[in-house]
Enzyme design. Sequence first.
Site, mmCIF file in Angstrom:
data_model
loop_
_atom_site.group_PDB
_atom_site.id
_atom_site.type_symbol
_atom_site.label_atom_id
_atom_site.label_comp_id
_atom_site.label_asym_id
_atom_site.label_seq_id
_atom_site.Cartn_x
_atom_site.Cartn_y
_atom_site.Cartn_z
ATOM 1 N N GLN A 100 53.067 10.975 -3.511
ATOM 2 C CA GLN A 100 52.497 10.749 -2.173
ATOM 3 C C GLN A 100 53.555 10.347 -1.154
ATOM 4 O O GLN A 100 53.329 10.431 0.040
ATOM 5 C CB GLN A 100 51.410 9.657 -2.224
ATOM 6 C CG GLN A 100 50.168 10.075 -2.990
ATOM 7 C CD GLN A 100 49.130 8.976 -2.963
ATOM 8 O OE1 GLN A 100 49.156 8.069 -3.783
ATOM 9 N NE2 GLN A 100 48.218 9.030 -2.006
ATOM 10 N N HIS A 133 47.314 12.153 -9.539
ATOM 11 C CA HIS A 133 48.352 12.513 -8.565
ATOM 12 C C HIS A 133 49.610 13.034 -9.259
ATOM 13 O O HIS A 133 50.296 13.905 -8.739
ATOM 14 C CB HIS A 133 48.739 11.305 -7.701
ATOM 15 C CG HIS A 133 47.863 11.097 -6.500
ATOM 16 N ND1 HIS A 133 47.735 12.029 -5.494
ATOM 17 C CD2 HIS A 133 47.092 10.047 -6.140
ATOM 18 C CE1 HIS A 133 46.909 11.552 -4.560
ATOM 19 N NE2 HIS A 133 46.492 10.362 -4.934
ATOM 20 N N HIS A 154 42.597 8.011 -10.827
ATOM 21 C CA HIS A 154 42.916 8.638 -9.536
ATOM 22 C C HIS A 154 44.437 8.766 -9.366
ATOM 23 O O HIS A 154 44.936 9.831 -9.007
ATOM 24 C CB HIS A 154 42.307 7.792 -8.407
ATOM 25 C CG HIS A 154 42.596 8.285 -7.023
ATOM 26 N ND1 HIS A 154 41.599 8.686 -6.158
ATOM 27 C CD2 HIS A 154 43.767 8.442 -6.353
ATOM 28 C CE1 HIS A 154 42.174 9.072 -5.003
ATOM 29 N NE2 HIS A 154 43.477 8.926 -5.103
ATOM 30 N N GLU A 155 45.152 7.684 -9.643
ATOM 31 C CA GLU A 155 46.615 7.699 -9.452
ATOM 32 C C GLU A 155 47.315 8.589 -10.473
ATOM 33 O O GLU A 155 48.265 9.296 -10.133
ATOM 34 C CB GLU A 155 47.186 6.275 -9.495
ATOM 35 C CG GLU A 155 46.656 5.328 -8.418
ATOM 36 C CD GLU A 155 46.714 5.883 -7.008
ATOM 37 O OE1 GLU A 155 47.623 6.676 -6.698
ATOM 38 O OE2 GLU A 155 45.829 5.545 -6.205
ATOM 39 N N CYS A 190 41.496 8.548 -0.442
ATOM 40 C CA CYS A 190 42.895 8.684 -0.814
ATOM 41 C C CYS A 190 43.755 8.647 0.444
ATOM 42 O O CYS A 190 43.395 9.246 1.455
ATOM 43 C CB CYS A 190 43.091 10.014 -1.529
ATOM 44 S SG CYS A 190 44.790 10.343 -1.982
ATOM 45 N N LEU A 191 44.881 7.936 0.367
ATOM 46 C CA LEU A 191 45.762 7.821 1.533
ATOM 47 C C LEU A 191 46.335 9.180 1.926
ATOM 48 O O LEU A 191 46.783 9.360 3.053
ATOM 49 C CB LEU A 191 46.899 6.834 1.236
ATOM 50 C CG LEU A 191 46.468 5.393 0.935
ATOM 51 C CD1 LEU A 191 47.659 4.558 0.503
ATOM 52 C CD2 LEU A 191 45.794 4.761 2.155
ATOM 53 N N GLY A 201 46.260 1.739 -4.585
ATOM 54 C CA GLY A 201 47.153 2.449 -5.479
ATOM 55 C C GLY A 201 47.961 3.469 -4.711
ATOM 56 O O GLY A 201 47.550 3.925 -3.637
HETATM 57 NI NI NI Z 1 45.152 9.139 -3.850
#
Ligand code: NI
Length: 168
Positions: free
Chosen positions: A51, A139, A135-136, A93-94, A46
């Site tokens: 991000q 963000h 999670h997304e 998480c990226l 995701g």
């Molecule tokens: Ni993330």
Amino acid sequence: MSLLPILKFPNPVLRKKAKKISAIDGSLQNLVSDMLETMYDAPGVGLAAPQVGESIQLIVVNASQEEDGKDSMVLINPEITAKEGNQVDEEGCLSVLDLTASVKRYQKITVCYQDMAGERHELTTEDRFAVILQHEIDHLNGILFIDHLSTLKRTLYKKKIKKMLAKK
Ligand code: NI
């Protein structure tokens, strides 16, 4: 299409509340293509627009249940409208380097969103995919998974990142 740089904690854009999207146009289409390419390249399941530095309410996810499958999904202005139960699963998480941790989430959620045609949808999902969406969507509200950890764990992580950044 091009790969986009992924912002890392503690970049302040990750903490902003993302703006609602009112126009689904060509530039949004391009952003979605780049975000999907960036997500699969990372690789991740995701990616939220903040991000990649765009503070707007857009997320892309890989909805495939298969190990190496690709089932791209785009959610515009997603909102959780119902939630129930609990589950604890490992998350990373990226935008949060060098950390995975167990996070408590709702087990089942209903999400309202628009697709790229502007059509409204309501999706009820559970287990791992519900985790990914929570999670997304976090963000888009400036929330990172580390915010769900204990104060001690979060403080240790922040110290580690400070040290890493100081060394650069
Ligand atoms: Ni993330």
